[in-house]
Scaffold this motif. Structure first.
Motif, short mmCIF file in Angstrom:
data_model
loop_
_atom_site.label_atom_id
_atom_site.label_comp_id
_atom_site.label_asym_id
_atom_site.label_seq_id
_atom_site.Cartn_x
_atom_site.Cartn_y
_atom_site.Cartn_z
N CYS A 22 0.83 -1.21 0.00
CA CYS A 22 0.00 0.00 0.00
C CYS A 22 0.86 1.25 0.00
CB CYS A 22 -0.95 0.00 1.19
SG CYS A 22 -0.13 0.11 2.79
N THR A 23 0.24 2.35 -0.42
CA THR A 23 0.89 3.66 -0.37
C THR A 23 0.27 4.54 0.69
OG1 THR A 23 -0.59 4.41 -2.12
CG2 THR A 23 1.57 3.61 -2.79
N CYS A 24 -0.92 4.15 1.20
CA CYS A 24 -1.56 4.88 2.29
C CYS A 24 -2.42 3.92 3.09
CB CYS A 24 -2.38 6.06 1.78
SG CYS A 24 -3.60 5.63 0.53
N MET A 25 -2.65 4.26 4.37
CA MET A 25 -3.38 3.38 5.26
C MET A 25 -4.14 4.20 6.29
SD MET A 25 -1.93 0.22 7.51
CE MET A 25 -1.30 1.03 8.95
N ALA A 26 -5.29 3.68 6.73
CA ALA A 26 -6.07 4.32 7.80
C ALA A 26 -6.59 3.23 8.72
CB ALA A 26 -7.24 5.11 7.21
N ALA A 27 -6.55 3.49 10.02
CA ALA A 27 -7.14 2.60 11.00
C ALA A 27 -8.55 3.09 11.28
CB ALA A 27 -6.32 2.60 12.29
N CYS A 28 -9.52 2.19 11.22
CA CYS A 28 -10.92 2.55 11.38
C CYS A 28 -11.44 2.01 12.70
CB CYS A 28 -11.74 2.00 10.22
SG CYS A 28 -11.08 2.50 8.61
N PRO A 29 -12.25 2.78 13.42
CA PRO A 29 -12.72 2.34 14.72
C PRO A 29 -13.66 1.15 14.67
CG PRO A 29 -13.63 4.50 14.18
CD PRO A 29 -12.67 4.13 13.10
N GLN A 30 -14.11 0.74 13.51
CA GLN A 30 -14.97 -0.43 13.40
C GLN A 30 -14.16 -1.73 13.43
OE1 GLN A 30 -15.12 1.97 10.88
NE2 GLN A 30 -17.20 2.72 10.80
N GLY A 31 -12.90 -1.68 13.81
CA GLY A 31 -12.07 -2.87 13.87
C GLY A 31 -11.54 -3.30 12.52
N ARG A 32 -11.37 -2.36 11.62
CA ARG A 32 -10.88 -2.67 10.26
C ARG A 32 -9.71 -1.75 9.91
NH1 ARG A 32 -14.67 -5.39 6.69
NH2 ARG A 32 -16.67 -5.73 7.68
N LEU A 33 -8.94 -2.17 8.93
CA LEU A 33 -7.90 -1.34 8.35
C LEU A 33 -8.28 -1.04 6.91
CD1 LEU A 33 -4.65 -3.14 9.53
CD2 LEU A 33 -5.56 -1.00 10.38
N ALA A 34 -7.94 0.14 6.44
CA ALA A 34 -8.16 0.51 5.04
C ALA A 34 -6.81 0.81 4.42
CB ALA A 34 -9.07 1.73 4.96
N LEU A 35 -6.54 0.21 3.27
CA LEU A 35 -5.29 0.42 2.55
C LEU A 35 -5.60 0.93 1.16
CD1 LEU A 35 -3.46 -2.97 3.30
CD2 LEU A 35 -3.39 -0.88 4.64
N GLY A 36 -4.71 1.73 0.63
CA GLY A 36 -4.85 2.22 -0.74
C GLY A 36 -3.59 1.94 -1.52
N ASN A 37 -3.75 1.43 -2.73
CA ASN A 37 -2.61 1.18 -3.60
C ASN A 37 -3.10 1.28 -5.04
OD1 ASN A 37 -0.06 0.57 -4.52
ND2 ASN A 37 -0.31 -1.63 -4.30
N GLY A 38 -2.47 2.15 -5.81
CA GLY A 38 -2.91 2.34 -7.20
C GLY A 38 -4.31 2.91 -7.22
N ASN A 39 -5.21 2.28 -7.96
CA ASN A 39 -6.60 2.76 -8.01
C ASN A 39 -7.52 1.86 -7.19
OD1 ASN A 39 -6.60 0.53 -9.74
ND2 ASN A 39 -8.15 1.41 -11.08
N THR A 40 -6.96 1.11 -6.22
CA THR A 40 -7.73 0.15 -5.44
C THR A 40 -7.71 0.48 -3.96
OG1 THR A 40 -7.17 -1.55 -7.06
CG2 THR A 40 -8.03 -2.31 -4.95
#
Length: 168
Positions: A22-40
């Motif tokens: 990934c090139t960016c990441m966010a921690a979400c309070p719902q117990g999940r992680l969000a990652l971004g890479n390219g257009n996904t």
């Protein structure tokens, strides 16, 4: 815990392997992680903070339940995800627009397309060109600095500067 939360977590566990790059990441309070890479955008499986077995987020290719991880790609190949930030939902900053995801559950019934809302049709210039403060999400775009409040209301903060620059 012979039948409580540990047993329920084992039923929801779906092996999905290592997280994607990934090139960016966010921690979400719902117990999940969000990652971004390219257009996904990649959203991890739901992990309970009380989990004692398999406490790691998983990244399955295809979700079977709403608690599974999932992924979503933008149609435009040149729309790169450059920033992710979670506050009242997940703000996704791309090179073309600012998007908002309020629900990170796997979109099972909608053909894999999440309920994503367009907030601002201007792209962020870089991965550090955003901040959330004073109840608003601030982004730096090609033509100015914008603030986004309440997911829908945006305003250009540099409009007075542009007017003076043009008159100068």
């Amino acid at each position: 815990d012979n039948g409580g939360l540990g047993v329920l977590m084992a039923a929801q566990y779906t092996a999905g392997g290592a997280p994607p790059s990934c090139t960016c990441m966010a921690a979400c309070p719902q117990g999940r992680l969000a990652l971004g890479n390219g257009n996904t955008i990649y959203i991890s499986s739901w992990v309970s903070p009380a989990a004692s077995t398999q406490p790691y987020p998983q990244w399955p290719a295809i979700p079977a339940t709403e608690s599974d991880g999932w992924q979503f790609s933008f149609a435009a190949v040149d729309e790169y995800v450059v920033s992710l930030y979670h506050r009242d939902g997940l703000y996704v900053g791309t090179t073309r627009a600012i998007w908002f995801l309020s629900d990170l559950s796997a979109p099972l019934g909608s053909g894999g397309v999440p309920d994503i809302t367009l907030v601002l049709s201007k792209g962020i210039i870089g991965r550090n060109a955003h901040a959330y403060t004073e109840g608003a999400y601030f982004v730096v775009c090609d033509d100015g600095v914008y603030s986004v409040a309440a997911r829908q209301e945006w305003s250009e903060l540099t409009a007075p500067v542009w007017k003076k620059f043009i008159e100068w």
